[in-house]
Design a protein around this motif. Sequence first.
Motif, PDB file in Angstrom:
ATOM      1  N   TYR A   1      26.711  41.626  44.809  1.00 60.97           N
ATOM      2  CA  TYR A   1      26.743  40.976  43.498  1.00 60.97           C
ATOM      3  C   TYR A   1      25.410  40.321  43.197  1.00 60.97           C
ATOM      4  CZ  TYR A   1      31.738  41.556  43.506  1.00 60.97           C
ATOM      5  OH  TYR A   1      32.983  42.102  43.523  1.00 60.97           O
TER       6      TYR A   1
ATOM      7  N   LYS B   1      43.743  36.872  39.965  1.00 65.15           N
ATOM      8  CA  LYS B   1      44.648  37.453  40.964  1.00 65.15           C
ATOM      9  C   LYS B   1      45.341  36.377  41.787  1.00 65.15           C
ATOM     10  CE  LYS B   1      40.830  38.258  44.210  1.00 65.15           C
ATOM     11  NZ  LYS B   1      39.737  39.178  44.544  1.00 65.15           N
TER      12      LYS B   1
ATOM     13  N   ASN C   1      39.057  50.350  45.926  1.00 63.87           N
ATOM     14  CA  ASN C   1      38.652  50.456  44.527  1.00 63.87           C
ATOM     15  C   ASN C   1      37.821  51.723  44.294  1.00 63.87           C
ATOM     16  OD1 ASN C   1      36.577  49.943  42.293  1.00 63.87           O
ATOM     17  ND2 ASN C   1      37.966  48.234  41.986  1.00 63.87           N
TER      18      ASN C   1
ATOM     19  N   GLU D   1      50.518  42.513  36.230  1.00 60.99           N
ATOM     20  CA  GLU D   1      50.694  43.842  36.821  1.00 60.99           C
ATOM     21  C   GLU D   1      50.589  43.737  38.334  1.00 60.99           C
ATOM     22  OE1 GLU D   1      48.948  47.078  33.779  1.00 60.99           O
ATOM     23  OE2 GLU D   1      47.515  45.507  34.239  1.00 60.99           O
ATOM     24  N   GLU D   2      51.183  44.698  39.012  1.00 64.26           N
ATOM     25  CA  GLU D   2      51.119  44.664  40.473  1.00 64.26           C
ATOM     26  C   GLU D   2      49.699  44.934  40.956  1.00 64.26           C
ATOM     27  OE1 GLU D   2      53.663  47.324  42.749  1.00 64.26           O
ATOM     28  OE2 GLU D   2      52.987  46.380  44.613  1.00 64.26           O
ATOM     29  N   LYS D   3      49.274  44.183  41.955  1.00 65.20           N
ATOM     30  CA  LYS D   3      48.004  44.427  42.643  1.00 65.20           C
ATOM     31  C   LYS D   3      48.297  45.304  43.842  1.00 65.20           C
ATOM     32  CE  LYS D   3      44.127  41.810  44.576  1.00 65.20           C
ATOM     33  NZ  LYS D   3      43.770  42.659  45.692  1.00 65.20           N
ATOM     34  N   LEU D   4      47.656  46.438  43.894  1.00 63.95           N
ATOM     35  CA  LEU D   4      47.912  47.393  44.977  1.00 63.95           C
ATOM     36  C   LEU D   4      46.846  47.270  46.042  1.00 63.95           C
ATOM     37  CD1 LEU D   4      48.829  50.088  42.444  1.00 63.95           C
ATOM     38  CD2 LEU D   4      50.391  49.313  44.237  1.00 63.95           C
TER      39      LEU D   4
ATOM     40  N   PRO E   1      49.898  50.914  37.920  1.00 63.21           N
ATOM     41  CA  PRO E   1      50.669  49.868  38.594  1.00 63.21           C
ATOM     42  C   PRO E   1      51.828  49.388  37.731  1.00 63.21           C
ATOM     43  CG  PRO E   1      48.454  49.069  38.036  1.00 63.21           C
ATOM     44  CD  PRO E   1      48.507  50.508  37.657  1.00 63.21           C
TER      45      PRO E   1
ATOM     46  N   PHE F   1      32.814  47.522  39.211  1.00 67.82           N
ATOM     47  CA  PHE F   1      34.059  46.868  38.791  1.00 67.82           C
ATOM     48  C   PHE F   1      33.906  45.373  39.061  1.00 67.82           C
ATOM     49  CE2 PHE F   1      38.419  45.422  39.039  1.00 67.82           C
ATOM     50  CZ  PHE F   1      38.940  46.022  37.905  1.00 67.82           C
TER      51      PHE F   1
ATOM     52  N   PHE G   1      44.162  51.362  36.960  1.00 65.58           N
ATOM     53  CA  PHE G   1      44.401  50.029  36.388  1.00 65.58           C
ATOM     54  C   PHE G   1      43.326  49.620  35.390  1.00 65.58           C
ATOM     55  CE2 PHE G   1      42.592  49.281  40.719  1.00 65.58           C
ATOM     56  CZ  PHE G   1      41.324  48.897  40.322  1.00 65.58           C
TER      57      PHE G   1
ATOM     58  N   GLN H   1      40.454  38.479  33.954  1.00 63.57           N
ATOM     59  CA  GLN H   1      41.467  38.818  34.942  1.00 63.57           C
ATOM     60  C   GLN H   1      41.562  37.720  36.004  1.00 63.57           C
ATOM     61  OE1 GLN H   1      40.196  42.989  36.001  1.00 63.57           O
ATOM     62  NE2 GLN H   1      42.213  43.475  35.165  1.00 63.57           N
TER      63      GLN H   1
ATOM     64  N   GLU I   1      42.950  52.387  42.122  1.00 57.31           N
ATOM     65  CA  GLU I   1      43.072  52.071  43.542  1.00 57.31           C
ATOM     66  C   GLU I   1      43.605  53.305  44.255  1.00 57.31           C
ATOM     67  OE1 GLU I   1      42.051  49.020  44.303  1.00 57.31           O
ATOM     68  OE2 GLU I   1      42.996  48.398  46.181  1.00 57.31           O
TER      69      GLU I   1
ATOM     70  N   ARG J   1      33.454  50.918  45.867  1.00 57.13           N
ATOM     71  CA  ARG J   1      33.074  49.595  45.357  1.00 57.13           C
ATOM     72  C   ARG J   1      31.580  49.337  45.479  1.00 57.13           C
ATOM     73  NH1 ARG J   1      35.967  44.739  44.514  1.00 57.13           N
ATOM     74  NH2 ARG J   1      35.008  44.031  42.602  1.00 57.13           N
TER      75      ARG J   1
ATOM     76  N   SER K   1      34.269  41.455  39.962  1.00 55.36           N
ATOM     77  CA  SER K   1      35.046  40.676  40.921  1.00 55.36           C
ATOM     78  C   SER K   1      36.107  39.889  40.154  1.00 55.36           C
ATOM     79  CB  SER K   1      34.108  39.726  41.643  1.00 55.36           C
ATOM     80  OG  SER K   1      34.827  38.933  42.526  1.00 55.36           O
ATOM     81  N   ILE K   2      37.328  39.855  40.665  1.00 55.90           N
ATOM     82  CA  ILE K   2      38.424  39.144  39.981  1.00 55.90           C
ATOM     83  C   ILE K   2      38.636  37.794  40.656  1.00 55.90           C
ATOM     84  CG2 ILE K   2      40.869  39.214  39.366  1.00 55.90           C
ATOM     85  CD1 ILE K   2      40.730  42.257  39.416  1.00 55.90           C
TER      86      ILE K   2
HETATM   87  P1  ATP Z   1      36.209  41.109  45.047  1.00 55.57           P
HETATM   88  O1  ATP Z   1      36.495  39.739  45.597  1.00 55.57           O
HETATM   89  O2  ATP Z   1      34.781  41.433  44.962  1.00 55.57           O
HETATM   90  O3  ATP Z   1      36.947  41.383  43.780  1.00 55.57           O
HETATM   91  P2  ATP Z   1      37.942  42.321  47.016  1.00 55.57           P
HETATM   92  O4  ATP Z   1      37.997  43.713  47.520  1.00 55.57           O
HETATM   93  O5  ATP Z   1      37.975  41.208  47.988  1.00 55.57           O
HETATM   94  O6  ATP Z   1      36.675  42.203  46.080  1.00 55.57           O
HETATM   95  P3  ATP Z   1      40.606  42.095  46.124  1.00 55.57           P
HETATM   96  O7  ATP Z   1      41.049  40.779  46.665  1.00 55.57           O
HETATM   97  O8  ATP Z   1      41.166  43.304  46.761  1.00 55.57           O
HETATM   98  O9  ATP Z   1      39.058  42.132  45.988  1.00 55.57           O
HETATM   99  O10 ATP Z   1      41.002  42.081  44.568  1.00 55.57           O
HETATM  100  C1  ATP Z   1      40.378  42.813  43.560  1.00 55.57           C
HETATM  101  C2  ATP Z   1      40.669  44.296  43.655  1.00 55.57           C
HETATM  102  O11 ATP Z   1      42.055  44.567  43.533  1.00 55.57           O
HETATM  103  C3  ATP Z   1      40.070  45.147  42.558  1.00 55.57           C
HETATM  104  O12 ATP Z   1      38.723  45.407  42.792  1.00 55.57           O
HETATM  105  C4  ATP Z   1      40.907  46.413  42.644  1.00 55.57           C
HETATM  106  O13 ATP Z   1      40.335  47.331  43.529  1.00 55.57           O
HETATM  107  C5  ATP Z   1      42.208  45.954  43.260  1.00 55.57           C
HETATM  108  N1  ATP Z   1      43.396  46.140  42.414  1.00 55.57           N
HETATM  109  C6  ATP Z   1      44.584  46.606  42.867  1.00 55.57           C
HETATM  110  N2  ATP Z   1      45.493  46.658  41.905  1.00 55.57           N
HETATM  111  C7  ATP Z   1      44.888  46.205  40.781  1.00 55.57           C
HETATM  112  C8  ATP Z   1      45.328  46.010  39.439  1.00 55.57           C
HETATM  113  N3  ATP Z   1      46.568  46.268  39.071  1.00 55.57           N
HETATM  114  N4  ATP Z   1      44.427  45.534  38.540  1.00 55.57           N
HETATM  115  C9  ATP Z   1      43.155  45.260  38.917  1.00 55.57           C
HETATM  116  N5  ATP Z   1      42.690  45.417  40.177  1.00 55.57           N
HETATM  117  C10 ATP Z   1      43.550  45.874  41.093  1.00 55.57           C
END
Ligand code: ATP
Length: 374
Positions: free
Chosen positions: A41, A235, A91, A84-87, A193, A60, A165, A233, A141, A108, A62-63
């Motif tokens: 980043y 999470k 990425n 929505e569900e996080k899978l 999702p 993509f 997603f 967004q 995903e 990623r 960071s969320i």
């Molecule tokens: P970062 O902190 O940089 O975002 P990370 O890999 O640690 O990276 P995660 O905690 O896995 O991040 O959360 C973000 C990721 O979740 C997104 O980059 C995406 O790949 C994944 N993801 C899974 N399902 C979804 C969804 N429904 N909407 C958005 N992202 C999703």
Amino acid sequence: MDAADRAALAAALDAGDVADLAAQFQRREHDGVTFHALPDYRRDVEKGTAVVDGEVVRGFPSIPRTLVVDSGVPGYFDGSAAVEEKLNGYNVRVADLPAFDGPVAFTRSGYVCPYTTARARDLLDLEAFFADHPDRMLCGELVGPENPYTSHDYAEVDSHDMFVFGVRERRGGEPLPVDRRRAVCREYGFRQPERFDVAAGDELAAVVADAVADLDGRGREGVVLTGVDGAPQLKYTTGTIHRQDLAHAFSLPYDYGRDFLFSRVVREGFQSAEFDDEAGRRERAHALGEAILLPLVEAIETVQVGEPLGEDHTVRGAPEVVAALLDHLEDQGLRIDVHGDRREDSERVVDFRKVAASSTDSIRAHLEGRTVDE
Ligand code: ATP
Ligand code: MG
């Protein structure tokens, strides 16, 4: 990066001078084409942003994560958000670039992965999508037990599958609004999702709490909230996944950073403070202790009997795609031990271990009596 690439990057970012930024990009190669990608980043630019022959593919974003639903969720969005569900997979961004022969899949950190590219072409009707949306990218995903990067089982996925997603502008990164994106995915038959509900304020927090309780019970990862316009967004994840992350990390204890471990324990602390009664807290404490200690002891015992530690993966695909993947992983400096290699119909199926050298070597040294200064 040449002048044309720098100009394309400046235009995509709406920025003036990008010389400093361009210097941070790493050289990458795919199918004989050299390109550049950002490995980490930087302010205002997403990790994994790639520049290929004057064309930009944004990373993509960071969320952000909230640790507390009740205080973190209601004020975060101006209006309504979709839950929505996080899978739990990895990425993938799929884009159609003139430099390559057909659409390609970026990971990623901005590699074109030969295996993921082949999977995306198989699983998604890319021809139809890119004929209508040449300047967009699909964000999704890749999940399922058979993939080279993650391993999380989903009852509904036997080998692997792709869930879309996000549909975004490739150069600027602007997302489609949630309803529009879901309609586009339906139109082209892309799996997506599960969506729980759309709500605002305290009602949104209640939707999240219910969805997470439900997902936790089913051993799933969590939720992503998206403002109905496509951004921002947020999470939030389940206790099950915090403990699975810890169990995995403690099975390879010297290959994961301490931040990774600490952050999962803290997530459990905030979740317990917000949601557990006394009995629930004791149960969580017990499960957390098991997630940490049992895999660690197992790792020590594995090294004790002389075996290397590592992550096991299975991949399947056309023989040339699997061969390209193994080369791609070794190019990244990973040590791969293949322990199964077979044909199933026209596919090559390979079981391999990514050897975790630090964990194996450190544990072995301590077993042989190496002392620690602490
Ligand atoms: P970062 O902190 O940089 O975002 P990370 O890999 O640690 O990276 P995660 O905690 O896995 O991040 O959360 C973000 C990721 O979740 C997104 O980059 C995406 O790949 C994944 N993801 C899974 N399902 C979804 C969804 N429904 N909407 C958005 N992202 C999703
Ligand atoms: Mg993830």
